[in-house]
Design a protein around this motif. Structure first.
Motif, PDB file in Angstrom:
ATOM      1  N   GLU A  14      -6.134   8.372   1.909  1.00 20.63           N
ATOM      2  CA  GLU A  14      -4.712   8.647   1.713  1.00 20.63           C
ATOM      3  C   GLU A  14      -3.857   7.536   2.324  1.00 20.63           C
ATOM      4  N   ALA A  15      -4.238   7.085   3.512  1.00 16.61           N
ATOM      5  CA  ALA A  15      -3.503   5.996   4.157  1.00 16.61           C
ATOM      6  C   ALA A  15      -3.636   4.706   3.362  1.00 16.61           C
ATOM      7  N   ALA A  16      -4.825   4.475   2.823  1.00 17.00           N
ATOM      8  CA  ALA A  16      -5.043   3.266   2.025  1.00 17.00           C
ATOM      9  C   ALA A  16      -4.166   3.271   0.786  1.00 17.00           C
ATOM     10  N   PHE A  17      -4.129   4.406   0.084  1.00 19.18           N
ATOM     11  CA  PHE A  17      -3.330   4.442  -1.141  1.00 19.18           C
ATOM     12  C   PHE A  17      -1.844   4.412  -0.836  1.00 19.18           C
ATOM     13  N   ALA A  18      -1.437   5.023   0.265  1.00 21.23           N
ATOM     14  CA  ALA A  18      -0.026   4.976   0.641  1.00 21.23           C
ATOM     15  C   ALA A  18       0.406   3.532   0.899  1.00 21.23           C
ATOM     16  N   HIS A  19      -0.453   2.763   1.570  1.00 21.23           N
ATOM     17  CA  HIS A  19      -0.129   1.354   1.818  1.00 21.23           C
ATOM     18  C   HIS A  19      -0.130   0.564   0.512  1.00 21.23           C
ATOM     19  N   TRP A  20      -1.119   0.788  -0.315  1.00 19.37           N
ATOM     20  CA  TRP A  20      -1.208   0.117  -1.618  1.00 19.37           C
ATOM     21  C   TRP A  20       0.064   0.356  -2.430  1.00 19.37           C
ATOM     22  N   ARG A  21       0.528   1.593  -2.463  1.00 24.65           N
ATOM     23  CA  ARG A  21       1.707   1.918  -3.258  1.00 24.65           C
ATOM     24  C   ARG A  21       2.979   1.366  -2.607  1.00 24.65           C
ATOM     25  N   ALA A  22       3.061   1.391  -1.280  1.00 20.24           N
ATOM     26  CA  ALA A  22       4.239   0.840  -0.605  1.00 20.24           C
ATOM     27  C   ALA A  22       4.361  -0.654  -0.849  1.00 20.24           C
ATOM     28  N   VAL A  23       3.231  -1.350  -0.805  1.00 20.27           N
ATOM     29  CA  VAL A  23       3.242  -2.789  -1.088  1.00 20.27           C
ATOM     30  C   VAL A  23       3.676  -3.034  -2.525  1.00 20.27           C
ATOM     31  N   MET A  24       3.137  -2.245  -3.454  1.00 19.95           N
ATOM     32  CA  MET A  24       3.521  -2.405  -4.856  1.00 19.95           C
ATOM     33  C   MET A  24       5.018  -2.240  -5.043  1.00 19.95           C
ATOM     34  N   GLU A  25       5.590  -1.187  -4.461  1.00 21.10           N
ATOM     35  CA  GLU A  25       7.018  -0.925  -4.619  1.00 21.10           C
ATOM     36  C   GLU A  25       7.852  -2.070  -4.046  1.00 21.10           C
ATOM     37  N   GLN A  26       7.450  -2.572  -2.893  1.00 24.04           N
ATOM     38  CA  GLN A  26       8.201  -3.647  -2.259  1.00 24.04           C
ATOM     39  C   GLN A  26       8.134  -4.936  -3.080  1.00 24.04           C
ATOM     40  N   VAL A  27       6.921  -5.327  -3.467  1.00 27.22           N
ATOM     41  CA  VAL A  27       6.754  -6.601  -4.165  1.00 27.22           C
ATOM     42  C   VAL A  27       7.280  -6.509  -5.594  1.00 27.22           C
ATOM     43  N   PHE A  28       7.090  -5.368  -6.226  1.00 22.28           N
ATOM     44  CA  PHE A  28       7.618  -5.195  -7.582  1.00 22.28           C
ATOM     45  C   PHE A  28       9.138  -5.267  -7.565  1.00 22.28           C
ATOM     46  N   GLY A  29       9.748  -4.797  -6.486  1.00 20.72           N
ATOM     47  CA  GLY A  29      11.194  -4.915  -6.348  1.00 20.72           C
ATOM     48  C   GLY A  29      11.642  -6.370  -6.349  1.00 20.72           C
ATOM     49  N   ARG A  30      10.839  -7.254  -5.772  1.00 21.73           N
ATOM     50  CA  ARG A  30      11.172  -8.684  -5.786  1.00 21.73           C
ATOM     51  C   ARG A  30      11.084  -9.249  -7.198  1.00 21.73           C
ATOM     52  N   PHE A  31      10.104  -8.762  -7.976  1.00 22.13           N
ATOM     53  CA  PHE A  31      10.033  -9.166  -9.381  1.00 22.13           C
ATOM     54  C   PHE A  31      11.262  -8.709 -10.153  1.00 22.13           C
ATOM     55  N   LEU A  32      11.672  -7.452  -9.941  1.00 21.09           N
ATOM     56  CA  LEU A  32      12.835  -6.931 -10.650  1.00 21.09           C
ATOM     57  C   LEU A  32      14.115  -7.661 -10.253  1.00 21.09           C
ATOM     58  N   ALA A  33      14.138  -8.190  -9.033  1.00 24.91           N
ATOM     59  CA  ALA A  33      15.297  -8.956  -8.568  1.00 24.91           C
ATOM     60  C   ALA A  33      15.224 -10.414  -9.003  1.00 24.91           C
ATOM     61  N   HIS A  34      14.190 -10.753  -9.792  1.00 25.50           N
ATOM     62  CA  HIS A  34      14.002 -12.115 -10.323  1.00 25.50           C
ATOM     63  C   HIS A  34      13.746 -13.133  -9.220  1.00 25.50           C
ATOM     64  N   GLU A  35      13.174 -12.667  -8.099  1.00 26.86           N
ATOM     65  CA  GLU A  35      12.820 -13.585  -7.017  1.00 26.86           C
ATOM     66  C   GLU A  35      11.461 -14.232  -7.269  1.00 26.86           C
ATOM     67  N   ILE A  36      10.565 -13.518  -7.960  1.00 26.55           N
ATOM     68  CA  ILE A  36       9.234 -14.021  -8.271  1.00 26.55           C
ATOM     69  C   ILE A  36       8.882 -13.613  -9.700  1.00 26.55           C
ATOM     70  N   THR A  37       7.896 -14.283 -10.275  1.00 29.71           N
ATOM     71  CA  THR A  37       7.454 -13.939 -11.618  1.00 29.71           C
ATOM     72  C   THR A  37       6.506 -12.736 -11.565  1.00 29.71           C
ATOM     73  N   PHE A  38       6.178 -12.204 -12.740  1.00 25.03           N
ATOM     74  CA  PHE A  38       5.266 -11.063 -12.794  1.00 25.03           C
ATOM     75  C   PHE A  38       3.897 -11.462 -12.249  1.00 25.03           C
ATOM     76  N   ALA A  39       3.412 -12.661 -12.590  1.00 28.22           N
ATOM     77  CA  ALA A  39       2.122 -13.127 -12.077  1.00 28.22           C
ATOM     78  C   ALA A  39       2.176 -13.323 -10.569  1.00 28.22           C
ATOM     79  N   GLU A  40       3.268 -13.863 -10.063  1.00 26.66           N
ATOM     80  CA  GLU A  40       3.407 -14.063  -8.616  1.00 26.66           C
ATOM     81  C   GLU A  40       3.439 -12.743  -7.867  1.00 26.66           C
TER      82      GLU A  40
END
Length: 237
Positions: A42-68
């Motif tokens: 549960e802790a592993a998946f919570a971290h995995w999802r938190a990282v996804m939300e944070q980094v995906f937010g940078r993609f949506l803000a056009h700070e990085i590409t989808f591949a990055e």
């Protein structure tokens, strides 16, 4: 104006993203020898999802590409188990590709999707508006055999816009040849999907499969896509 088109989100609306992501992430972390670094799955998946939300937010803000964004997700997740680990771009890509194979093997479409599309066709035009990448989302639609059900597929990486921006919804309406007040948008998030669509002038509909919290004021809510045809027709659901 009567509704002439339905615009759809994909992840956790048509496709059971949450279940597929959890199954693939935990299976991959275990296979790669990283799961034991966490207190529990549960802790592993919570971290995995938190990282996804944070980094995906940078993609949506056009700070990085989808591949990055994918490379950054891998590096941030693995840093928990091996602080100081430095992966090259190619190594991060390879790690993510191995995860992706598990993820694709876990893909499932929700059982209410095909009946809903059948009930709403040909009375309504259909389109997709997703905050993810076009390549990945089109692959999902083709894997489920429903790609040709949609007259337009718009995704954030190609569009250069993402929800909740009104212009993203307006672009989807334009692609379908309808006015915003002639379109409904169906998504699993009350804020960036239903409320944002309503703000943009569409009929926002929140697909709340869990039914855990009240619907925000001013948006419609359904708990299954079986309720959508009646809602569009103005009947009780």
């Amino acid at each position: 104006m009567p509704i002439r088109a339905v615009i759809w989100d994909i992840d956790d609306t048509l496709f059971d993203y949450d279940s597929a992501d959890r199954e693939a992430a935990l299976g991959h972390l275990e296979a790669e020898g990283y799961l034991a670094a966490y207190a529990s799955p549960e802790a592993a998946f919570a971290h995995w999802r938190a990282v996804m939300e944070q980094v995906f937010g940078r993609f949506l803000a056009h700070e990085i590409t989808f591949a990055e964004h994918r490379r950054e997700r891998v590096r941030t997740v693995l840093a928990v188990a091996r602080p100081g680990l430095r992966l090259t771009g190619e190594e991060a890509d390879a790690w993510y590709t191995r995860y992706e194979l598990r993820y694709e093997a876990a893909w499932r479409i929700f059982p209410d999707v095909i009946p809903a599309l059948d009930a709403l066709t040909p009375a309504y035009r259909h389109g997709i508006l997703s905050n993810s990448g076009l390549r990945d989302q089109e692959r999902k639609l083709r894997a489920f055999g429903i790609h040709d059900r949609f007259d337009a597929v718009l995704c954030a990486d190609e569009l250069g816009l993402s929800k909740p921006a009104p212009d993203a919804f307006h672009a989807a309406c334009e692609a379908l040849g309808v006015r915003p007040d002639e379109a409904a948008y169906v998504g699993d998030r009350p804020d960036t999907d239903a409320l944002a669509a309503t703000t943009a002038g569409l009929t926002g509909i929140w697909l709340d499969r869990c039914g855990t919290v009240p619907a925000p004021t001013g948006i419609r809510r359904i708990s299954t896509l079986a309720q959508l045809p009646s809602m569009l027709l103005g009947e009780p659901v």
